[in-house]
Motif scaffolding. Structure first.
Motif, PDB file in Angstrom:
ATOM      1  N   TYR A 334     -32.364  51.822  72.516  1.00 13.73           N
ATOM      2  CA  TYR A 334     -32.027  52.532  71.278  1.00 13.73           C
ATOM      3  C   TYR A 334     -30.527  52.434  71.074  1.00 13.73           C
ATOM      4  O   TYR A 334     -29.741  52.711  71.995  1.00 13.73           O
ATOM      5  CB  TYR A 334     -32.438  53.999  71.370  1.00 13.73           C
ATOM      6  CG  TYR A 334     -32.004  54.842  70.182  1.00 13.73           C
ATOM      7  CD1 TYR A 334     -32.693  54.772  68.975  1.00 13.73           C
ATOM      8  CD2 TYR A 334     -30.905  55.694  70.278  1.00 13.73           C
ATOM      9  CE1 TYR A 334     -32.296  55.536  67.889  1.00 13.73           C
ATOM     10  CE2 TYR A 334     -30.511  56.470  69.195  1.00 13.73           C
ATOM     11  CZ  TYR A 334     -31.200  56.381  67.999  1.00 13.73           C
ATOM     12  OH  TYR A 334     -30.817  57.134  66.918  1.00 13.73           O
ATOM     13  N   LEU A 336     -27.530  53.589  68.161  1.00 16.33           N
ATOM     14  CA  LEU A 336     -27.154  54.250  66.919  1.00 16.33           C
ATOM     15  C   LEU A 336     -25.731  53.832  66.561  1.00 16.33           C
ATOM     16  O   LEU A 336     -24.825  53.891  67.398  1.00 16.33           O
ATOM     17  CB  LEU A 336     -27.247  55.767  67.056  1.00 16.33           C
ATOM     18  CG  LEU A 336     -26.945  56.571  65.783  1.00 16.33           C
ATOM     19  CD1 LEU A 336     -27.866  57.788  65.679  1.00 16.33           C
ATOM     20  CD2 LEU A 336     -25.475  57.027  65.732  1.00 16.33           C
ATOM     21  N   THR A 362     -34.584  49.583  68.948  1.00 15.90           N
ATOM     22  CA  THR A 362     -34.634  50.454  67.772  1.00 15.90           C
ATOM     23  C   THR A 362     -33.201  50.732  67.344  1.00 15.90           C
ATOM     24  O   THR A 362     -32.370  51.129  68.163  1.00 15.90           O
ATOM     25  CB  THR A 362     -35.344  51.780  68.090  1.00 15.90           C
ATOM     26  OG1 THR A 362     -36.688  51.517  68.485  1.00 15.90           O
ATOM     27  CG2 THR A 362     -35.347  52.699  66.866  1.00 15.90           C
ATOM     28  N   HIS A 363     -32.920  50.517  66.058  1.00 16.30           N
ATOM     29  CA  HIS A 363     -31.558  50.691  65.563  1.00 16.30           C
ATOM     30  C   HIS A 363     -31.532  51.713  64.435  1.00 16.30           C
ATOM     31  O   HIS A 363     -32.226  51.562  63.437  1.00 16.30           O
ATOM     32  CB  HIS A 363     -31.019  49.342  65.045  1.00 16.30           C
ATOM     33  CG  HIS A 363     -29.659  49.446  64.429  1.00 16.30           C
ATOM     34  ND1 HIS A 363     -29.241  48.645  63.382  1.00 16.30           N
ATOM     35  CD2 HIS A 363     -28.595  50.261  64.699  1.00 16.30           C
ATOM     36  CE1 HIS A 363     -28.007  48.952  63.054  1.00 16.30           C
ATOM     37  NE2 HIS A 363     -27.585  49.928  63.825  1.00 16.30           N
ATOM     38  N   ASP A 364     -30.747  52.758  64.624  1.00 15.98           N
ATOM     39  CA  ASP A 364     -30.467  53.718  63.553  1.00 15.98           C
ATOM     40  C   ASP A 364     -29.033  53.501  63.095  1.00 15.98           C
ATOM     41  O   ASP A 364     -28.101  53.556  63.911  1.00 15.98           O
ATOM     42  CB  ASP A 364     -30.627  55.165  64.039  1.00 15.98           C
ATOM     43  CG  ASP A 364     -32.069  55.642  63.993  1.00 15.98           C
ATOM     44  OD1 ASP A 364     -32.836  55.124  63.158  1.00 15.98           O
ATOM     45  OD2 ASP A 364     -32.426  56.530  64.794  1.00 15.98           O
ATOM     46  N   HIS A 365     -28.861  53.245  61.800  1.00 15.04           N
ATOM     47  CA  HIS A 365     -27.515  53.086  61.248  1.00 15.04           C
ATOM     48  C   HIS A 365     -27.285  54.170  60.205  1.00 15.04           C
ATOM     49  O   HIS A 365     -28.043  54.303  59.249  1.00 15.04           O
ATOM     50  CB  HIS A 365     -27.352  51.706  60.597  1.00 15.04           C
ATOM     51  CG  HIS A 365     -25.956  51.450  60.115  1.00 15.04           C
ATOM     52  ND1 HIS A 365     -24.896  51.253  60.985  1.00 15.04           N
ATOM     53  CD2 HIS A 365     -25.434  51.371  58.859  1.00 15.04           C
ATOM     54  CE1 HIS A 365     -23.784  51.054  60.277  1.00 15.04           C
ATOM     55  NE2 HIS A 365     -24.082  51.135  58.996  1.00 15.04           N
ATOM     56  N   ILE A 366     -26.231  54.968  60.403  1.00 19.77           N
ATOM     57  CA  ILE A 366     -25.937  56.074  59.498  1.00 19.77           C
ATOM     58  C   ILE A 366     -24.832  55.640  58.542  1.00 19.77           C
ATOM     59  O   ILE A 366     -23.660  55.532  58.931  1.00 19.77           O
ATOM     60  CB  ILE A 366     -25.537  57.335  60.283  1.00 19.77           C
ATOM     61  CG1 ILE A 366     -26.665  57.723  61.262  1.00 19.77           C
ATOM     62  CG2 ILE A 366     -25.250  58.482  59.325  1.00 19.77           C
ATOM     63  CD1 ILE A 366     -26.386  58.961  62.065  1.00 19.77           C
ATOM     64  N   LYS A 388     -27.392  65.460  62.888  1.00 17.37           N
ATOM     65  CA  LYS A 388     -28.238  64.332  62.484  1.00 17.37           C
ATOM     66  C   LYS A 388     -28.282  63.271  63.587  1.00 17.37           C
ATOM     67  O   LYS A 388     -29.350  62.752  63.926  1.00 17.37           O
ATOM     68  CB  LYS A 388     -27.711  63.719  61.187  1.00 17.37           C
ATOM     69  CG  LYS A 388     -28.569  62.580  60.644  1.00 17.37           C
ATOM     70  CD  LYS A 388     -27.960  61.967  59.392  1.00 17.37           C
ATOM     71  CE  LYS A 388     -27.980  62.946  58.228  1.00 17.37           C
ATOM     72  NZ  LYS A 388     -27.526  62.297  56.959  1.00 17.37           N
ATOM     73  N   LYS A 392     -31.697  62.324  65.731  1.00 10.02           N
ATOM     74  CA  LYS A 392     -32.218  60.948  65.751  1.00 10.02           C
ATOM     75  C   LYS A 392     -32.367  60.470  67.191  1.00 10.02           C
ATOM     76  O   LYS A 392     -33.372  59.843  67.559  1.00 10.02           O
ATOM     77  CB  LYS A 392     -31.296  60.015  64.963  1.00 10.02           C
ATOM     78  CG  LYS A 392     -31.426  60.147  63.445  1.00 10.02           C
ATOM     79  CD  LYS A 392     -30.496  59.179  62.740  1.00 10.02           C
ATOM     80  CE  LYS A 392     -30.659  59.271  61.216  1.00 10.02           C
ATOM     81  NZ  LYS A 392     -31.973  58.776  60.766  1.00 10.02           N
ATOM     82  N   TYR A 393     -31.379  60.749  67.998  1.00  6.30           N
ATOM     83  CA  TYR A 393     -31.390  60.381  69.423  1.00  6.30           C
ATOM     84  C   TYR A 393     -32.544  61.059  70.152  1.00  6.30           C
ATOM     85  O   TYR A 393     -33.328  60.404  70.853  1.00  6.30           O
ATOM     86  CB  TYR A 393     -30.031  60.767  70.010  1.00  6.30           C
ATOM     87  CG  TYR A 393     -29.932  60.904  71.509  1.00  6.30           C
ATOM     88  CD1 TYR A 393     -30.034  59.805  72.340  1.00  6.30           C
ATOM     89  CD2 TYR A 393     -29.685  62.154  72.089  1.00  6.30           C
ATOM     90  CE1 TYR A 393     -29.908  59.938  73.726  1.00  6.30           C
ATOM     91  CE2 TYR A 393     -29.541  62.293  73.457  1.00  6.30           C
ATOM     92  CZ  TYR A 393     -29.660  61.183  74.282  1.00  6.30           C
ATOM     93  OH  TYR A 393     -29.526  61.329  75.640  1.00  6.30           O
ATOM     94  N   TRP A 396     -36.047  59.780  69.082  1.00  3.87           N
ATOM     95  CA  TRP A 396     -36.394  58.498  69.709  1.00  3.87           C
ATOM     96  C   TRP A 396     -36.809  58.696  71.166  1.00  3.87           C
ATOM     97  O   TRP A 396     -37.798  58.112  71.623  1.00  3.87           O
ATOM     98  CB  TRP A 396     -35.218  57.520  69.629  1.00  3.87           C
ATOM     99  CG  TRP A 396     -35.587  56.159  70.163  1.00  3.87           C
ATOM    100  CD1 TRP A 396     -36.188  55.152  69.471  1.00  3.87           C
ATOM    101  CD2 TRP A 396     -35.410  55.694  71.504  1.00  3.87           C
ATOM    102  NE1 TRP A 396     -36.387  54.070  70.317  1.00  3.87           N
ATOM    103  CE2 TRP A 396     -35.918  54.370  71.568  1.00  3.87           C
ATOM    104  CE3 TRP A 396     -34.858  56.251  72.658  1.00  3.87           C
ATOM    105  CZ2 TRP A 396     -35.899  53.603  72.738  1.00  3.87           C
ATOM    106  CZ3 TRP A 396     -34.849  55.493  73.821  1.00  3.87           C
ATOM    107  CH2 TRP A 396     -35.353  54.190  73.861  1.00  3.87           C
TER     108      TRP A 396
END
Length: 401
Positions: A334, A336, A362-366, A388, A392-393, A396
């Motif tokens: 993961y 971010l 898995t990639h979360d981009h804010i 936030k 998200k962390y 996951w």
């Protein structure tokens, strides 16, 4: 008295100037971000002045401030918090109180702070790890590794590796009722670099191969060889994180010789024999088109710095320098990233490289995010962005551990 009044007046003017400085249009809670940004700029100014007049070193001002936010190991109705040592290295343990018929997952967390400051005992990281333990019914281990410049590379990494190896012993896992198949290594910022390197080292060690189920990296800084990535240029003056001050701190992990800093600021710090390494961090090959914008890739100037620092060529310092062969066996990952972050491109390049060799990422981009959001979940600056990132962390982890 007049001198003090003058200094106070100048300080107020500078703070007001920084408070009204522009921030990117889509930043969430812009006035709070401006306030945090102004506080950090004021701290940097004070640190610089104190160093120039001989009161204390630049980094000591930052360290003194972070020490004010250390917390005691206070347990609550959900989690028992204990300060102890693993392999003679201080750690903070978070143990869920509710009974469980099955063994629990575990998260080993490495805090950020440019390898120079910070602690797993700081209020923000204590809150994060406590919340993680409670939400996931998980054992969480925060590592209080040694800090530079008193303990340069690879001291912090050695501490983290020692703690993880100690924790992975069957008798220790059994003591804390941890499921050996549900262990994650995680970290934020420079702690993300430590987490990435520890995962690489363990996965490529026959004795520990496949003992880690996942790694989670929050806005990680993953390389030190190219200091002119697009995100470095776009956000050299912030918000929150500033290229010159950050490099000044990061260089202390390698050496206190200021020649390295001056060379790194010009991207002229790498030796001639490092040429083959730049294929691993060439942003023109790995960055998505969206982030290349109008930037043109220019090779760094090599061999200009006369001093030699072998650590700069070491993948243990810059996990992005690991070969594809070393990366292909890494576990579930993961990452971010935040848009308005000088370290944004480090994470994006790692994502591309990991996906290219078949690692599940898995990639979360804010898009409205800034670096260090997790550090703004308590007073004096509270950003909803920090919550936030945290949520998200943890989401996951909950879905994948």
């Amino acid at each position: 008295m007049k001198y003090k009044t003058l200094c106070f007046g100048i300080s107020c003017i500078l703070f007001a100037h920084w408070l009204y400085s522009p921030v990117p249009e889509n930043v969430e809670e812009p006035w709070k971000v401006r306030f945090a940004d102004a506080l950090i700029k004021m701290t940097t100014l004070v640190a610089t002045l104190f160093e120039k007049i001989g009161i204390m070193k630049f980094e000591d001002t930052y360290v003194a401030i972070t020490l004010a936010y250390l917390t005691k190991p206070v347990s609550d109705e959900n989690v028992t918090v204990i300060d102890t040592n693993f392999s003679d290295i201080p750690v903070r343990l978070y143990l869920p109180k509710r009974k469980s018929e099955i063994r629990r997952p575990a998260i080993i967390f490495m805090h950020g702070g440019a390898f120079v400051m910070g602690s797993c005992k700081s209020s923000t990281h204590d809150d994060l790890n406590r919340w993680t333990s409670n939400k996931l019914d998980a054992v969480v281990v925060g590592i209080d590794y040694r800090l530079a410049p008193q303990h340069p590379f690879p001291a912090a990494l050695e501490d983290c590796v020692s703690v993880v190896k100690f924790f992975l012993q069957e008798k220790v896992l059994a003591k804390y009722r941890v499921d050996p198949g549900r262990i994650c290594i995680s970290g934020d910022s420079s702690g993300g670099a430590l987490a990435a390197t520890v995962t690489q080292l363990l996965q490529n060690d026959p004795k520990f191969k496949d003992r880690i189920k996942a790694q989670a990296l929050i806005y990680p800084g993953l390389q030190s060889i190219d200091t002119s990535l697009p995100s470095h240029r776009e956000y050299a003056h912030g918000p929150i994180m500033f290229r010159e001050a950050t490099l000044k701190l990061l260089c202390l992990y390698v050496t206190e010789d200021k020649a390295l800093l001056q060379a790194a600021l010009k991207n002229e710090h790498m030796p001639e024999e490092s040429r083959h390494l730049f294929k691993f961090v060439n942003w023109s090959d790995f960055l998505p088109e969206k982030y290349k914008k109008n930037h043109v890739y220019t090779e760094p100037v090599l061999g200009k710095l006369k001093a030699s620092y072998p650590a700069l060529l070491d993948s243990r310092l810059s996990p992005l320098l690991a070969s594809d062969f070393q990366l292909q066996s890494l576990p579930l990952t993961y990452i971010l990233t935040c848009e308005h972050d000088p370290l944004r491109d480090d994470g994006l390049i790692y994502i591309s490289r990991l996906r290219n060799v078949g690692v599940q990422v898995t990639h979360d981009h804010i898009e409205e995010g800034v670096h260090g959001a997790l550090s703004f979940t308590t007073a004096p600056v509270f950003l909803h962005l920090g919550l936030k990132v945290r949520d998200k962390y943890i989401t996951w982890l909950e879905e994948n551990l």
